[in-house]
Design a protein around this motif. Structure first.
Motif, mmCIF file in Angstrom:
data_model
loop_
_atom_site.group_PDB
_atom_site.id
_atom_site.type_symbol
_atom_site.label_atom_id
_atom_site.label_comp_id
_atom_site.label_asym_id
_atom_site.label_seq_id
_atom_site.Cartn_x
_atom_site.Cartn_y
_atom_site.Cartn_z
ATOM 1 N N VAL A 5 0.878 -1.328 0.067
ATOM 2 C CA VAL A 5 -0.009 0.113 -0.004
ATOM 3 C C VAL A 5 0.823 1.235 -0.105
ATOM 4 O O VAL A 5 1.886 1.204 0.755
ATOM 5 N N SER A 42 -5.481 -1.301 -3.815
ATOM 6 C CA SER A 42 -4.743 -0.113 -2.905
ATOM 7 C C SER A 42 -5.038 0.976 -2.921
ATOM 8 O O SER A 42 -5.289 1.871 -2.127
ATOM 9 N N TYR A 44 -8.149 1.906 -3.993
ATOM 10 C CA TYR A 44 -9.316 1.996 -3.308
ATOM 11 C C TYR A 44 -9.383 2.015 -1.777
ATOM 12 O O TYR A 44 -10.273 2.316 -1.008
ATOM 13 N N ASN A 45 -8.356 1.698 -1.242
ATOM 14 C CA ASN A 45 -7.933 1.959 0.245
ATOM 15 C C ASN A 45 -8.153 3.331 0.580
ATOM 16 O O ASN A 45 -8.585 3.574 1.632
ATOM 17 N N TYR A 46 -7.867 4.128 -0.419
ATOM 18 C CA TYR A 46 -7.988 5.570 -0.030
ATOM 19 C C TYR A 46 -8.973 6.078 -0.945
ATOM 20 O O TYR A 46 -9.344 7.362 -0.075
ATOM 21 N N SER A 48 -12.718 5.887 -2.486
ATOM 22 C CA SER A 48 -14.087 4.895 -2.761
ATOM 23 C C SER A 48 -14.429 4.612 -4.157
ATOM 24 O O SER A 48 -14.975 3.706 -4.591
#
Length: 185
Positions: A5, A42, A44-46, A48
């Motif tokens: 990430v 990764s 999409y972890n930050y 949406s």
């Protein structure tokens, strides 16, 4: 592919670079993930959605273009501030060709409320800076503003002229500086 990430700032830095090199149309979750060397997940972890990623990237470009100047004197003099803003507009055009027109077409649409909100928030920051200068500039006549013609109203006029100049690719502040001189001094 590296699935480690990355940071949100690294993603935004990479997004700005993609926009700089290929234009805003090239920005999507897959292209950013590839450029960062991380998986799509990764990103999409930050962020949406693609819309949130693009909105954040556009906001970060505006912040880069109109970052706080190192010379604080810029915010003590209206004419120096306007000159600095036009210089920053020219910088934005050089660094991000086509950004000013492309981003506004894509972000001020009704179906993109988050993009519209972000732009209004970013633009409000610029307007607030203009108001700050207009209130502190010691050269402005004491009777220049009143209840009907406030620093906020004049800042809005100045900002409208700046937006128009952006669309025309006119980075010469002399006409706006003349308006300021005739109106305030």
């Amino acid at each position: 592919m590296n699935t480690v990430v990355t940071s949100k700032e690294e993603i935004l830095r990479t997004s700005r670079e993609l926009i700089r090199q290929q234009g805003i149309a090239a920005l999507n979750v897959r292209s950013v993930a590839a450029a960062c060397g991380v998986s799509v997940g990764s990103i999409y972890n930050y962020f949406s959605s693609k819309s949130e990623l693009v909105g954040s990237a556009v906001e970060s470009i505006w912040c880069e273009i109109f970052h706080q100047p190192e010379d604080g004197a810029v915010f003590q003099d209206t004419q120096a501030c306007i000159t600095w803003m036009y210089e920053r507009m020219a910088y934005g055009y050089r660094e991000y060709p086509g950004f000013f027109t492309l981003h506004s077409l894509g972000f001020m649409q009704e179906e993109k409320p988050d993009g519209k909100r972000r732009m209004q928030q970013t633009w409000q920051h610029i307007l607030d800076g203009l108001c700050f200068v207009l209130r502190r500039d010691p050269r402005i006549r004491t009777d220049a503003f009143n209840d009907h013609f406030t620093p906020e109203i004049f800042a809005d006029v100045l900002f409208s002229l700046m937006l128009s100049a952006l669309l025309r690719r006119d980075y010469d502040p002399s006409a706006v500086l003349e308006i300021v001189r005739r109106t305030l001094y």
